[in-house]
Design a protein around this motif. Structure first.
Motif, short mmCIF file in Angstrom:
data_model
loop_
_atom_site.label_atom_id
_atom_site.label_comp_id
_atom_site.label_asym_id
_atom_site.label_seq_id
_atom_site.Cartn_x
_atom_site.Cartn_y
_atom_site.Cartn_z
N GLU A 105 4.34 -4.19 1.19
CA GLU A 105 4.03 -3.81 2.70
C GLU A 105 4.99 -4.96 3.57
O GLU A 105 4.99 -6.02 3.24
CB GLU A 105 2.58 -4.02 2.76
CG GLU A 105 2.11 -3.93 4.30
CD GLU A 105 0.72 -3.93 4.35
OE1 GLU A 105 -0.21 -2.91 4.58
OE2 GLU A 105 0.22 -5.29 4.28
N ASP A 126 -1.94 -2.32 -6.03
CA ASP A 126 -2.64 -1.04 -5.86
C ASP A 126 -2.20 -0.34 -4.48
O ASP A 126 -1.73 -0.85 -3.84
CB ASP A 126 -4.20 -1.07 -5.74
CG ASP A 126 -4.62 -2.07 -4.58
OD1 ASP A 126 -3.93 -2.99 -4.22
OD2 ASP A 126 -5.66 -1.56 -3.72
N LYS A 127 -2.13 1.00 -4.67
CA LYS A 127 -1.61 1.84 -3.65
C LYS A 127 -2.26 1.59 -2.34
O LYS A 127 -1.71 1.71 -0.97
CB LYS A 127 -1.60 3.39 -3.99
CG LYS A 127 -1.06 4.25 -2.94
CD LYS A 127 -0.86 5.70 -3.67
CE LYS A 127 0.18 6.68 -2.72
NZ LYS A 127 0.04 8.13 -3.18
N SER A 128 -3.43 1.27 -2.43
CA SER A 128 -4.39 1.22 -1.07
C SER A 128 -4.09 -0.41 -0.46
O SER A 128 -4.84 -0.45 0.66
CB SER A 128 -5.78 1.53 -1.12
OG SER A 128 -6.34 0.55 -2.23
N CYS A 129 -3.40 -1.12 -0.87
CA CYS A 129 -3.21 -2.37 -0.56
C CYS A 129 -4.26 -3.47 -0.33
O CYS A 129 -4.60 -3.85 0.51
CB CYS A 129 -2.33 -2.29 0.67
SG CYS A 129 -0.60 -1.60 0.41
N THR A 130 -5.03 -3.27 -1.47
CA THR A 130 -6.38 -4.09 -1.31
C THR A 130 -6.33 -5.32 -2.37
O THR A 130 -6.91 -6.28 -2.09
CB THR A 130 -7.65 -3.48 -1.68
OG1 THR A 130 -7.54 -2.68 -3.03
CG2 THR A 130 -7.77 -2.23 -0.64
#
Length: 452
Positions: free
Chosen positions: A105, A72-76
């Motif tokens: 990331e 996911d783009k929010s890196c969760t």
């Protein structure tokens, strides 16, 4: 009131009653809007019933570094934390089929972190087999110092999330498709532990956490998982399609740290000639535990105690494996792919009958597949009926399951569209691919049981 007016009024009243009755009838049942039952669906040829895909990522880096991988783009939703070698390398990761990208990331040499989106592309090989690939090119500004102490970790389905396995236990007979005969949540962490000089891996720890959510079947099955590849794509029944993962023998694996919050829950390690199988024992007592006929499939008999959970670790000796054959790749390398773990049910009546997800071969413990399956299985595809129906589902999230004898199509309205429209059209079909998301549940909460 004259006769003419009386007749007019009666006609108006009668018309109103008919309109009201019509409205009430449409609110209660509309045959054009009623969900199809699973057995009435037309399953497209080649539909694979999978909600995840293996993505092979080709990576190019100016120097060695460490990266974290997210879905996911929010890196969760983290699925890996890995070293990236200088130059070109590749990894294979299990990714939800609805994803058109993954995210890397990494630390910057100047401080802080940067996230890079990596698009996933679907390609078709000469054999008309669909594959998914991605290409990551890391910048010069990536911090190389982290590579001195790299982490080697894969997560399935994600670091802090659980996936769901749902089975029907009437194979090879037609199921009722409530998919609640055995429901299990899974989370697996594969961690490679390097040698002191970081030249190779010393061992790999597989930490497995399983939550037993529901048991709506009355037949004596237990939950099992096989470590290693036995995926049977393009293999005829009775043949074995080997892949790159080496044979995982019992003498290089150790089960440690078994913890169960349900009395009697245990893990049995079974050694085959090619693969290692793990079976859960001691959970049969869940059936009828709260006065019902089953476990967590009847609204009036829900289990309110702590979710029965078992956790254990498999310690795999990578160093010994490498010493025996220096050309072998570490076992760790294969644990990022969905084909590393084969989840199935095994009958405990002495027959060893097994129920797997589509296209997974029975283990070597079960030798009468063809005889038991008869003519109900599609040629060349294991655990898939002649009408292309299956007995197991795997979803990369925790989801609700239907109550007893409630077809899953009535619980997840998008389920039917996912099947009949296919699952690979990421442009026009994303909502159907994620049919299992909470927002697509039916408003009628009496039809399902949710784990949250």
């Amino acid at each position: 009131m004259n006769a003419k007016n009386y007749l007019l009024n009666m006609l108006l009243v009668g018309s109103s009653i008919m309109m009201l009755a019509s409205c009430v009838k449409n609110d209660v049942y509309d045959p054009d809007k009623a969900p199809k039952k699973t057995e009435d669906l037309v399953v497209p040829e080649g539909f694979d019933w999978k909600t995840s895909q293996d993505v092979t990522v080709a990576m190019t880096s100016p120097h060695a570094a460490s990266v974290a991988v997210y879905t996911d783009k929010s890196c969760t939703q983290q699925i890996a934390e890995l070293p990236v070698a200088e130059g070109k390398s590749s990894i294979t990761l299990e990714v939800p089929k609805a994803n058109s990208s993954i995210w890397f990331e990494y630390a910057l040499a100047s401080g802080g972190k940067e996230v890079m989106e990596v698009p996933i592309q679907k390609t078709v090989t000469r054999a008309d087999a669909a594959t998914w690939a991605a290409s990551a090119i890391f910048p010069d500004k990536i911090d190389a110092s982290e590579a001195n102490y790299p982490n080697y970790v894969y997560y399935q389905p994600s670091k802090n999330g659980f996936g769901t396995l749902m089975f029907e236990d009437r194979w090879p007979e037609t199921a009722d498709y409530d998919f609640n005969d055995f429901v299990v949540n899974y989370n697996i962490k594969a961690q490679g532990v390097p040698t002191s000089n970081y030249e190779s891996l010393d061992y790999t720890n597989l930490t497995v956490t399983l939550k037993i959510r529901a048991m709506g079947g009355s037949l004596p099955y237990r939950f099992c998982m096989q470590i290693g590849h036995r995926l049977a794509t393009d293999a005829a029944p009775g043949t074995l399609s080997e892949t790159s993962m080496e044979i995982l023998r019992k003498d290089i694996i150790e089960v440690t740290g078994v913890k169960s919050n349900f009395g009697g829950g245990s893990v049995e390690l079974i050694e085959g000639t090619k693969y290692v199988i793990l079976a859960l024992n001691g959970f049969d007592g869940l059936r009828g535990i709260n006065g019902g006929s089953f476990y967590n499939t009847e609204k009036t008999h829900l289990y309110t105690g702590e979710v029965p959970t078992i956790t254990f670790t498999l310690k795999i000796d990578e160093k010994r494996h490498k010493t025996e054959n220096p050309r072998r790749r570490p076992f760790f390398d294969g644990f990022g792919a969905q084909s590393a773990f084969d989840y199935f049910l095994q009958k405990t009546d002495g027959s060893n009958r097994e129920i797997h997800l589509i296209d997974w071969m029975p283990t070597e413990l079960y030798t009468t597949y063809d005889k038991d399956a008869g003519a109900t299985t599609s040629a060349g595809i294991y655990y898939c009926s002649d009408k292309r129906f299956v007995w197991g589902l795997k979803v990369p999230e925790e989801i609700a399951w239907p109550v007893e004898r409630q077809d899953i199509t009535g619980v997840y309205p998008k389920f039917s569209e996912w099947i009949e429209r296919g699952s690979d059209d990421l442009v026009n079909n994303v909502d159907n691919i994620v049919w299992y998301r909470n927002q697509y549940l039916t408003p009628n909460a009496n039809l399902y049981i949710k784990p949250w």
